[in-house]
Enzyme design. Structure first.
Site: not given
Lengths: 215, 218
Positions: A45-48, A87
């Site tokens: 997930s892009e947010n980490g 990320s």
């Protein structure tokens, strides 16, 4: 299964053991429900987060664990958290095997539009361009037509492109198209549809896989 | 050495016209107490670098409603309709960047790098007017790094030196923003004694952090 679940179940068949997968918002969020239990597929997930797990029950929501769509999720054993620069180093650096993304439109060369609508202020891009640029493979999940019945696979996109990079596979509720250097190739028609329906509801040009011609 | 200060003191260091970095992805990992503190000030003309500008009536969204924000630099503003209408009413400027380019600009700004070349966005509407350079035959866009006057970040625990650890996905932009501003204020849930955090678990070493504010304190 409803039409979105049909799409999600079909794209899940494309995933392999060990794949690092980023699943965007919309239909892609349904894909994890269809990944066979004996496969280790790691959701990024892009947010980490690497190792996103299923959606929690309402009473088990942890407000500090969300996905890129800002929805509550869980993490699996072996998961990790990292900052946003790391990320996107994973994404742009080619460390993500597959991104499963929705789209407003796909053109007959396989280029997609999924971030901006003409005539409305363009105020959101998020990670869409990075994912398209850096993922090893791009699977596009779309309903074959819009709510108004307009084809989403078109000759030329009227919405702004997300990237010059083309998708690899397009899966709709009616059919599967492979993207090749020569254009789109219809490779599968789902049992609920027919060649005639796919032809009627697809504006962009496509070739037909030899296997489909013989059946 | 103890970097702990009260919230009002922290907010008093911010000036009208400043460029602020504010951590968080949506409201997760966002320094909500410091933002709340800014509501009760006469601060204005702020440029805010943050992935989003809060949500309707929440977090940075409240500063937008108060018209304290002159410009937003981030990647995704459409989830807050107040931001969209402020932009349409020409009360707010927006500089939209792909999220990865935003993150890397901040990382570079904190690392003494003036700019870098990135493929993301090449050939799209977002690249209009940008410098293109071919590297090993592939097109890249030039992107300048960014810094701020003040970074307001959110961490989970700090020790009194200002070493920080984060909680779950609330990490996001916070560690990189901690490196990229002249003044860095970290809002934390808990302040522990020096030595209570193991050197292996510290994500942001204390040299990046100027002040600490307790989320549940004064």
């Amino acid at each position: 299964m409803n039409s979105k679940e049909v799409i999600a179940a079909r794209v899940a068949e494309e995933l392999k053991d060990g794949d690092i997968v980023n699943a965007g918002i919309g239909i892609p969020t349904l894909v994890p429900n269809f990944i066979p239990a004996d496969l280790d597929v790691f959701l990024h997930s892009e947010n980490g987060i690497l190792g996103v797990g299923p959606t929690p029950e309402d009473d088990k929501i942890d407000e500090n664990i969300i996905n890129a769509g800002k929805k509550p999720v869980t993490v699996k054993e072996g998961a990790s958290y990292f900052d946003s620069a790391s990320s996107f180093a994973m994404i742009r650096g080619g460390h993500v095997d597959v991104s499963i993304l929705g789209a407003l439109e796909v053109d007959e060369t396989g280029q997609i539009s999924n971030w901006a609508v003409p005539g409305k202020p363009v105020l959101g891009v998020g990670g869409a361009m990075d994912l398209l640029e850096g993922s090893k493979k791009i699977f596009i999940t779309i309903t074959h037509t819009t709510k108004d019945g307009q084809p989403k696979i078109v000759k030329q996109n009227k919405y702004p492109l997300t990237s010059l990079r083309k998708a690899d596979l397009i899966i709709t509720d009616l059919a599967v198209f492979k993207v090749t250097d020569n254009g789109l190739v219809l490779s599968e028609i789902f049992p609920n549809s027919s060649m005639q329906e796919v032809k009627e509801k697809t504006e962009g040009a496509f070739y037909i896989d030899e296997k489909l011609k013989s059946t | 050495m103890d970097k702990t200060i009260v919230m009002t003191k922290a907010v008093s260091m911010i000036k009208s016209g400043d460029t602020l970095m504010v951590g968080g992805f949506g409201l997760v990992g966002c320094p909500l107490k410091l933002i709340k503190g800014m509501e009760d000030t006469s601060l204005k003309d702020l440029t805010i670098i943050s992935n989003n500008l809060g949500e309707p009536g929440k977090g940075l969204g409240r500063l937008v409603l108060q018209k304290k924000v002159h410009k937003g630099i981030g990647s995704f503003f459409t989830s807050n309709p107040d931001v969209v209408s402020a932009y349409q009413n020409k009360e707010l400027d927006i500089d939209l960047m792909p999220q990865g380019t935003l993150a890397e600009s901040i990382r570079a700004g904190g690392a003494g790098i003036g700019g870098f070349y990135v493929k993301t966005g090449y050939g799209t509407k977002i690249a209009e007017g940008e410098e293109v350079r071919y590297i090993k035959g592939e097109p890249y866009l030039f992107q300048e790094s960014i810094r701020a006057n003040v970074a307001l970040i959110k961490a989970h625990k700090a020790d009194r030196f200002g070493n920080l650890i984060y909680l779950k996905s609330a990490r996001n932009f916070n560690p990189i923003m901690a490196t990229a501003a002249d003044l860095v204020i970290a809002e934390v849930d808990e302040i522990v004694e020096v030595g209570d955090l193991s050197p292996e678990e510290i994500v942001t070493p204390h040299l990046f952090v100027d002040y600490l504010v307790l989320a549940g304190g004064d």
